[in-house]
Scaffold this active site. Structure first.
Site, PDB file in Angstrom:
ATOM      1  N   TYR A  51      60.736  17.443  32.141  1.00 12.39           N
ATOM      2  CA  TYR A  51      61.667  16.368  32.464  1.00 12.39           C
ATOM      3  C   TYR A  51      61.101  15.035  32.002  1.00 12.39           C
ATOM      4  O   TYR A  51      60.124  14.540  32.560  1.00 12.39           O
ATOM      5  CB  TYR A  51      61.889  16.382  33.984  1.00 12.39           C
ATOM      6  CG  TYR A  51      63.064  15.575  34.495  1.00 12.39           C
ATOM      7  CD1 TYR A  51      63.754  14.688  33.679  1.00 12.39           C
ATOM      8  CD2 TYR A  51      63.489  15.702  35.810  1.00 12.39           C
ATOM      9  CE1 TYR A  51      64.823  13.972  34.158  1.00 12.39           C
ATOM     10  CE2 TYR A  51      64.559  14.985  36.307  1.00 12.39           C
ATOM     11  CZ  TYR A  51      65.216  14.117  35.470  1.00 12.39           C
ATOM     12  OH  TYR A  51      66.266  13.390  35.962  1.00 12.39           O
TER      13      TYR A  51
ATOM     14  N   LYS B 122      64.750  18.049  29.812  1.00  9.74           N
ATOM     15  CA  LYS B 122      65.836  17.153  30.214  1.00  9.74           C
ATOM     16  C   LYS B 122      65.397  15.773  29.755  1.00  9.74           C
ATOM     17  O   LYS B 122      64.341  15.281  30.180  1.00  9.74           O
ATOM     18  CB  LYS B 122      66.006  17.209  31.736  1.00  9.74           C
ATOM     19  CG  LYS B 122      67.051  16.272  32.301  1.00  9.74           C
ATOM     20  CD  LYS B 122      67.167  16.519  33.817  1.00  9.74           C
ATOM     21  CE  LYS B 122      68.355  15.834  34.449  1.00  9.74           C
ATOM     22  NZ  LYS B 122      68.178  14.403  34.679  1.00  9.74           N
TER      23      LYS B 122
HETATM   24  O1  MN9 Z   1      70.477  13.442  36.188  1.00 13.95           O
HETATM   25  C1  MN9 Z   1      70.945  11.172  35.922  1.00 13.95           C
HETATM   26  N1  MN9 Z   1      69.714  10.482  35.892  1.00 13.95           N
HETATM   27  C2  MN9 Z   1      69.178   9.974  36.979  1.00 13.95           C
HETATM   28  C3  MN9 Z   1      70.779  12.575  35.484  1.00 13.95           C
HETATM   29  O2  MN9 Z   1      69.643  10.117  38.056  1.00 13.95           O
HETATM   30  C4  MN9 Z   1      67.927   9.220  36.831  1.00 13.95           C
HETATM   31  C5  MN9 Z   1      71.996  10.500  35.042  1.00 13.95           C
HETATM   32  O3  MN9 Z   1      73.179  11.189  35.228  1.00 13.95           O
HETATM   33  C6  MN9 Z   1      72.184   9.021  35.357  1.00 13.95           C
HETATM   34  O4  MN9 Z   1      72.412   8.849  36.722  1.00 13.95           O
HETATM   35  C7  MN9 Z   1      73.360   8.412  34.621  1.00 13.95           C
HETATM   36  C8  MN9 Z   1      73.454   6.907  34.838  1.00 13.95           C
HETATM   37  O5  MN9 Z   1      72.444   6.261  34.092  1.00 13.95           O
HETATM   38  O6  MN9 Z   1      73.293   8.704  33.274  1.00 13.95           O
END
Ligand code: MN9
Length: 292
Positions: free
Chosen positions: A135, A163
């Site tokens: 990640y 990811k």
């Molecule tokens: O899981 C999410 N990342 C985080 C993925 O929570 C750090 C993203 O979906 C973000 O929330 C999204 C908004 O920047 O892209």
């Protein structure tokens, strides 16, 4: 080597009025996402408020999701914690439930060396038979994986993917080209179309909890070379994501779900609930962009 493709909501952890995990809401949420065509779920990530849950609650949430999914889609468990020992325990638990892969943020708080991160992921991969997904999330973990670091992780064939929650599309493109067999997930929903154009085939995202259908559609349009139509949908999604970032992404995702009739409660303290005006603002943006 298994290659993951499609849309994977980074599931929220639904709470009831007492602030406990709600099994009913887990079922409703999972069912709703499956109806929208998702390929799987990412459980126990930041969106799931995992670092505000006890280890027992993290296990329980994963158990509830596995039950609700019932083998109809892939489940990837983020088991990231502070130590290798705890991480391995959670990974073994996830494996015993039948997850498709385990994933992990790099252990945080203490600034470990890259040597130690490489060792961490290899120890994790050695401890279970299911594949491991690294990640890259510099903004939250404070650690940036450089392309040469990724090469070290990927030299272990049990480490099958990453990811990528970073705005570095150059690095993403290079990694996609170098590792065509690995599963590379776009971790920023707002970049999903751009990432798809350079070859990404999977995404993990917070906003997929309530607008997965937009991203399922973007993927389809991309395979048909209908970029402009895909850009219109990404534009709608981005207007919503912009609003989420203004009110707080995780709180905003839960508020959006509530407006759609799936009450997942509030985020845990220290997060404070949205104010009425913020909910109203979010509602207007959701309506304008065909989410309600
Ligand atoms: O899981 C999410 N990342 C985080 C993925 O929570 C750090 C993203 O979906 C973000 O929330 C999204 C908004 O920047 O892209």
């Amino acid at each position: 080597m298994k290659k993951f493709k499609g849309i994977f909501p980074a599931l929220v952890t639904p709470f009831d009025k007492e602030g406990e995990i709600s099994p009913e809401a887990v079922e409703k949420l999972v069912e709703n996402c499956l109806e929208k065509g998702v390929s799987g779920f990412y459980v126990g990530g930041s969106t799931g408020e995992s670092y505000l849950l006890s280890v027992e609650e993290r296990r329980r949430m994963l158990e509830l999701v596995m039950k609700a999914v019932g083998g109809r889609a892939d489940v990837i468990a983020n088991i990231g914690v502070f130590s290798t020992k705890q991480g391995i325990e959670l990974a073994k638990h996830a494996e015993s439930l039948g997850v498709s892969a385990v994933s992990s943020v790099p252990p945080f708080y203490f600034p470990f060396s890259m040597e130690e991160y490489v060792r961490y992921y290899n120890d994790l991969a050695d401890s279970v038979d299911v594949p491991v997904i690294i990640y890259n999330i510099p903004a939250m973990s404070g650690i940036t994986f450089r392309t040469e670091d990724i090469q070290r992780f990927f030299s272990n064939e049990k480490i099958i993917g990453m990811k990528h929650t970073s705005y570095d599309l150059f690095q993403l493109e290079r990694v996609l080209k170098k590792y065509p067999d690995k599963s590379i997930f776009c971790g920023h929903d707002e970049l999903f179309l751009s990432a798809s154009v350079i070859g990404v085939q999977a995404g993990i995202g917070s906003s997929f909890n309530f607008m997965a259908e937009k991203f399922v559609k973007i993927r389809k349009l991309v395979t048909e070379n209908r970029w402009q139509e895909a850009a219109v949908i990404q534009g709608e999604a981005n207007a919503v994501i912009e609003a989420l970032t203004k009110v707080g992404v995780f709180k905003g995702v839960k508020a959006a779900l509530k407006l759609q009739g799936i009450d997942c409660g509030e985020c845990r303290r220290p997060f404070v609930p949205l104010e009425e005006g913020q909910v109203q603002y979010l509602k207007e943006v959701l309506e304008k962009n065909h989410c309600l």
